[in-house]
Design a protein around this motif. Sequence first.
Motif, mmCIF file in Angstrom:
data_model
loop_
_atom_site.group_PDB
_atom_site.id
_atom_site.type_symbol
_atom_site.label_atom_id
_atom_site.label_comp_id
_atom_site.label_asym_id
_atom_site.label_seq_id
_atom_site.Cartn_x
_atom_site.Cartn_y
_atom_site.Cartn_z
ATOM 1 N N ILE A 39 2.442 -6.947 9.208
ATOM 2 C CA ILE A 39 3.759 -7.473 9.556
ATOM 3 C C ILE A 39 4.539 -6.320 10.186
ATOM 4 O O ILE A 39 4.908 -5.359 9.502
ATOM 5 N N ALA A 40 4.745 -6.391 11.476
ATOM 6 C CA ALA A 40 5.424 -5.314 12.201
ATOM 7 C C ALA A 40 6.850 -5.134 11.687
ATOM 8 O O ALA A 40 7.547 -6.107 11.397
ATOM 9 N N GLY A 41 7.250 -3.877 11.542
ATOM 10 C CA GLY A 41 8.618 -3.558 11.168
ATOM 11 C C GLY A 41 8.886 -3.514 9.673
ATOM 12 O O GLY A 41 9.977 -3.154 9.257
ATOM 13 N N GLY A 47 3.328 3.838 3.650
ATOM 14 C CA GLY A 47 4.014 4.369 4.819
ATOM 15 C C GLY A 47 3.625 3.703 6.122
ATOM 16 O O GLY A 47 4.213 3.982 7.163
ATOM 17 N N SER A 48 2.660 2.803 6.095
ATOM 18 C CA SER A 48 2.256 2.032 7.274
ATOM 19 C C SER A 48 2.884 0.648 7.202
ATOM 20 O O SER A 48 3.459 0.262 6.182
ATOM 21 N N GLU A 49 2.727 -0.108 8.281
ATOM 22 C CA GLU A 49 3.284 -1.455 8.270
ATOM 23 C C GLU A 49 2.550 -2.330 7.251
ATOM 24 O O GLU A 49 1.388 -2.094 6.934
ATOM 25 N N GLN A 50 3.265 -3.306 6.724
ATOM 26 C CA GLN A 50 2.793 -4.147 5.626
ATOM 27 C C GLN A 50 1.535 -4.935 6.009
ATOM 28 O O GLN A 50 1.542 -5.715 6.947
ATOM 29 N N LEU A 75 -2.818 -2.562 -8.717
ATOM 30 C CA LEU A 75 -2.434 -1.684 -9.816
ATOM 31 C C LEU A 75 -2.959 -0.267 -9.634
ATOM 32 O O LEU A 75 -2.431 0.673 -10.227
ATOM 33 N N ASN A 76 -3.994 -0.103 -8.804
ATOM 34 C CA ASN A 76 -4.592 1.218 -8.599
ATOM 35 C C ASN A 76 -4.541 1.630 -7.127
ATOM 36 O O ASN A 76 -5.445 2.268 -6.615
ATOM 37 N N ASP A 77 -3.453 1.263 -6.454
ATOM 38 C CA ASP A 77 -3.241 1.629 -5.058
ATOM 39 C C ASP A 77 -1.736 1.713 -4.831
ATOM 40 O O ASP A 77 -0.951 1.269 -5.667
ATOM 41 N N VAL A 78 -1.322 2.264 -3.698
ATOM 42 C CA VAL A 78 0.101 2.464 -3.439
ATOM 43 C C VAL A 78 0.750 1.312 -2.676
ATOM 44 O O VAL A 78 1.941 1.343 -2.427
ATOM 45 N N GLU A 79 -0.030 0.320 -2.302
ATOM 46 C CA GLU A 79 0.564 -0.762 -1.524
ATOM 47 C C GLU A 79 0.125 -2.131 -2.029
ATOM 48 O O GLU A 79 -0.941 -2.287 -2.606
ATOM 49 N N ASP A 80 0.981 -3.107 -1.783
ATOM 50 C CA ASP A 80 0.670 -4.497 -2.047
ATOM 51 C C ASP A 80 0.139 -5.121 -0.768
ATOM 52 O O ASP A 80 0.353 -4.594 0.335
ATOM 53 N N LYS A 81 -0.517 -6.249 -0.904
ATOM 54 C CA LYS A 81 -0.977 -7.034 0.247
ATOM 55 C C LYS A 81 -0.263 -8.375 0.198
ATOM 56 O O LYS A 81 -0.179 -8.998 -0.861
ATOM 57 N N TRP A 82 0.260 -8.808 1.330
ATOM 58 C CA TRP A 82 0.884 -10.118 1.407
ATOM 59 C C TRP A 82 -0.159 -11.129 1.824
ATOM 60 O O TRP A 82 -1.097 -10.801 2.567
ATOM 61 N N VAL A 83 0.001 -12.356 1.365
ATOM 62 C CA VAL A 83 -0.888 -13.445 1.736
ATOM 63 C C VAL A 83 -0.057 -14.465 2.504
ATOM 64 O O VAL A 83 0.936 -14.980 1.996
#
Length: 114
Positions: A39-41, A47-50, A75-83
């Motif tokens: 998802i841009a922006g 620190g990267s785009e979602q 739980l063992n990473d720095v980012e979530d993933k959107w669906v």
Amino acid sequence: MNDYRKIIGQTVTITVDRPLGTLHPQFPELRYPINYGYIAGIIAGDGSEQDAYLLGVDIPVDVYVGTVIAVIHRLNDVEDKWVVAPPGLPFTKDEIHDNTYFIEQYFKSEIFTA
């Protein structure tokens, strides 16, 4: 813990940089069974785009406007993933799990839906 209610239900534009059927850039033995992109922006925890999975679209696409139906909280990473899915197309937590397992099997995570 984050309040994912602010995210779930949003209409977003996903730029697909790994279309359905393509190979993972670092692990060529892994073929994407769904479209995957970002998802841009919107900046994620790394620190990267979602990043986002696109469910319910069974052809490769470059860009898609859909609805965020869930957040996969790693739980063992720095980012979530959107669906993301087409508006009005529901998926259960089990279906989300099954569709994203090809990558999410390597992480400990929770799926949050509306």
